[in-house]
Design a protein around this motif. Sequence first.
Motif, mmCIF file in Angstrom:
data_model
loop_
_atom_site.group_PDB
_atom_site.id
_atom_site.type_symbol
_atom_site.label_atom_id
_atom_site.label_comp_id
_atom_site.label_asym_id
_atom_site.label_seq_id
_atom_site.Cartn_x
_atom_site.Cartn_y
_atom_site.Cartn_z
ATOM 1 N N TRP A 89 0.835 -1.258 -0.028
ATOM 2 C CA TRP A 89 -0.024 0.143 0.018
ATOM 3 C C TRP A 89 0.738 1.207 0.114
ATOM 4 C CZ3 TRP A 89 -4.530 -1.259 -1.356
ATOM 5 C CH2 TRP A 89 -5.239 -2.467 -1.066
ATOM 6 N N GLN A 91 2.674 2.282 -2.565
ATOM 7 C CA GLN A 91 2.499 2.756 -3.717
ATOM 8 C C GLN A 91 1.104 3.783 -3.955
ATOM 9 O OE1 GLN A 91 3.405 0.235 -6.778
ATOM 10 N NE2 GLN A 91 2.459 1.480 -8.396
ATOM 11 N N ARG A 93 -1.879 4.996 -5.686
ATOM 12 C CA ARG A 93 -2.564 4.230 -6.740
ATOM 13 C C ARG A 93 -3.918 5.017 -7.024
ATOM 14 N NH1 ARG A 93 -1.176 -0.958 -6.894
ATOM 15 N NH2 ARG A 93 0.612 -1.316 -5.438
ATOM 16 N N ASN A 108 5.434 9.023 -6.408
ATOM 17 C CA ASN A 108 4.674 7.847 -6.809
ATOM 18 C C ASN A 108 4.698 6.616 -5.746
ATOM 19 O OD1 ASN A 108 6.913 6.697 -7.273
ATOM 20 N ND2 ASN A 108 6.454 6.166 -9.354
#
Lengths: 200, 287
Positions: A89, A91, A93, A108
Motif C-alpha cells: 500500500w 504505492q 494508486r 509515486n
Amino acid sequence: MLVALYVVDFLAATPSTVKAAEAPGGARLTLQTVASYGHSPHPDWVSYLVKDGGGKWHHTTVFQVPAHSLVHVTIYQYDTATGLRNPFWSQVRGTVGGTMAVDGRTMNALNPDLASHTFAIPDMGISVPLKGVADDAKNQCSVAPCPLSMAHTTITFTFRTGKKGKYRWQCFVPCAASFIFGNGGPMQSPGWMDGYLVVV
Amino acid sequence: MASEALPSGAPAERSHGRRLLVIWGALTVVGVLLIVFVAGPHMPPGDFSQEARDQREINILLASLAVPVLFGVWACLVYIVSNFRQGEGALQDGPPVRGHSRLQVAWVVATAVVVLSLGAFGTEELLGSAKGAGGGQGPDPLAVPAGPKLQVQVIGQQWAWTFRYPAYGGVETPELALPAGQTTELHVTSLDVSHSFWAIQLGVKADAIPGSDNVTFVRPRRTGTFEIRCAELCGLWHGHMHNTGTVMTPSGFAAWIRQQQVANAPATRTLPPYSTHYFPDPQRRAG
Ligand SMILES: [Cu+2]
Ligand SMILES: [Cu+2]
C-alpha cells in the motif's frame, strides 16, 4: 423502549455528511488526520476530520463529491508514522498521473515505514499513503482540529470520480494504538479511520 | 355409510397407503430427474476445476437424496389434510394407531439406511480420495500434486485481498489472475485477523490465518472469471472483501503479469523477500 433508545443512539452516532467545496471542474476536499481527537466519546482515538466550504472543521468521514469530475484533495497530516504492515500500500494508486505531492514534492510511492495512514477507496482503485510527522517533531498537535501552525505534512492529489454511488474508504495502516494488531476501535468505526465517499 | 360395510377398515387403509405410495413415487421420480438433468448442470460451484466438478456432483447427489424425503413429508401432509380433515361437529379425535410393527421397522430401517450411507459416503470423500488435497483438507495435508506449479500468495487483511507472484519478482497486485491448464499452488495467509479465501467457481476455500501458511492447489480447466469472497466475518467491511478473479490463456497471463510488473514496480521495490510466512512482525507495526 430499549430498542427505540438503541435506534436513536445508533442514528445519532452515524456521522453527518459534509459536502466538498466547489472547485473548477469538480470539487475540493480538505481533510486532516490527528493522532488523537481530544474530545469525548474517545479523546485518545486517532481520527480524520473534514473542512466544509465555509472553512469549518467537522468530525465526520462521510464526504459528498460530484460524479464524473475531478476531486482535488488536500490532507494535513498531524500524526506520526506507524508504518504499513503490507508495503504493497506504499504505492500511490488511482490518482491522476499516479502521483501525490508531499510538502510540494511529487512522489509515486512512500517508504512504507514512514506511513502514518492511507486514504484508500478500494472499489475505485485509489490508495494514497500519508507521510507521518517525525517522532521528535516539535509542536505536535493532540487535540482536534489542529491548526496549520503545528507540526504536519501536507499531501495533495487529484482523482476522478465515476458514476454515482456510495463508496467506502478506509485507512490501511494498522494505526489504532492499544488495539490488538492495531486494527480495532477507530479502524472499525465510521467517523474515525474510515467512512464513505458519497458520489452524487 | 360406506365404512360400516367394511369389516375392519383395512382395505380402505390399504388403498390410501397405495395411493400415497404412487403419488410419492411419481413426485420422487420427477423431482430426481429435474435435479439431475435440469438443475444439476447449473449447480454451484461449477466446472472450472476438477475440485469444483467434484463438489457439484456431491451437491447433485445430496439434493437427489433429499427429494424423496422432502416429497414423502409433503405428500403425507397434503394427503392427510385433504382426506382426513375433522368434519364439522366432530367432538373427538380419531382412534390412535398403536403397535404397527411393520411400519415401525420399515421407518427405522429406511432412516438408518439413509443416515448411515450418507455417513459412509462422507467419510469416503474425506479420507478415501484426494479431493481438496492440501490445506489440511485432504487425507494427507502435505499431499502435493505432481508437475510444475505456479506459486501465488494470497494475503488477506482488513479489508482487501492482494496476490503475490514470487516467480515474477514478487510482484503484488489487487487482482488474481491464473493461467488455464496450469496447477497453481496457493499460499493463503492473513496480516491481521482470520479471513477465509473462497474462490467460489474454482471450488477452492482456505482459511487465512495470521502467522499460518495454508497451502492448497487448483488447476483451472478453462478461461473465464470467478468470484472471490471472504467467507469469515472479519470486521466492519467484511462484506466488501470480494474480487473477481480471471483465468487467462497462458500467453494472456504472460502479458498480464508483465503489465503488473511495470505498473507495480514502485511498490515491489519495497516489498520484503518472499516468505511463505508473510507476517512482518505484527507487534512492531501495531501502532
Ligand atoms: Cu489510519
Ligand atoms: Cu475478511
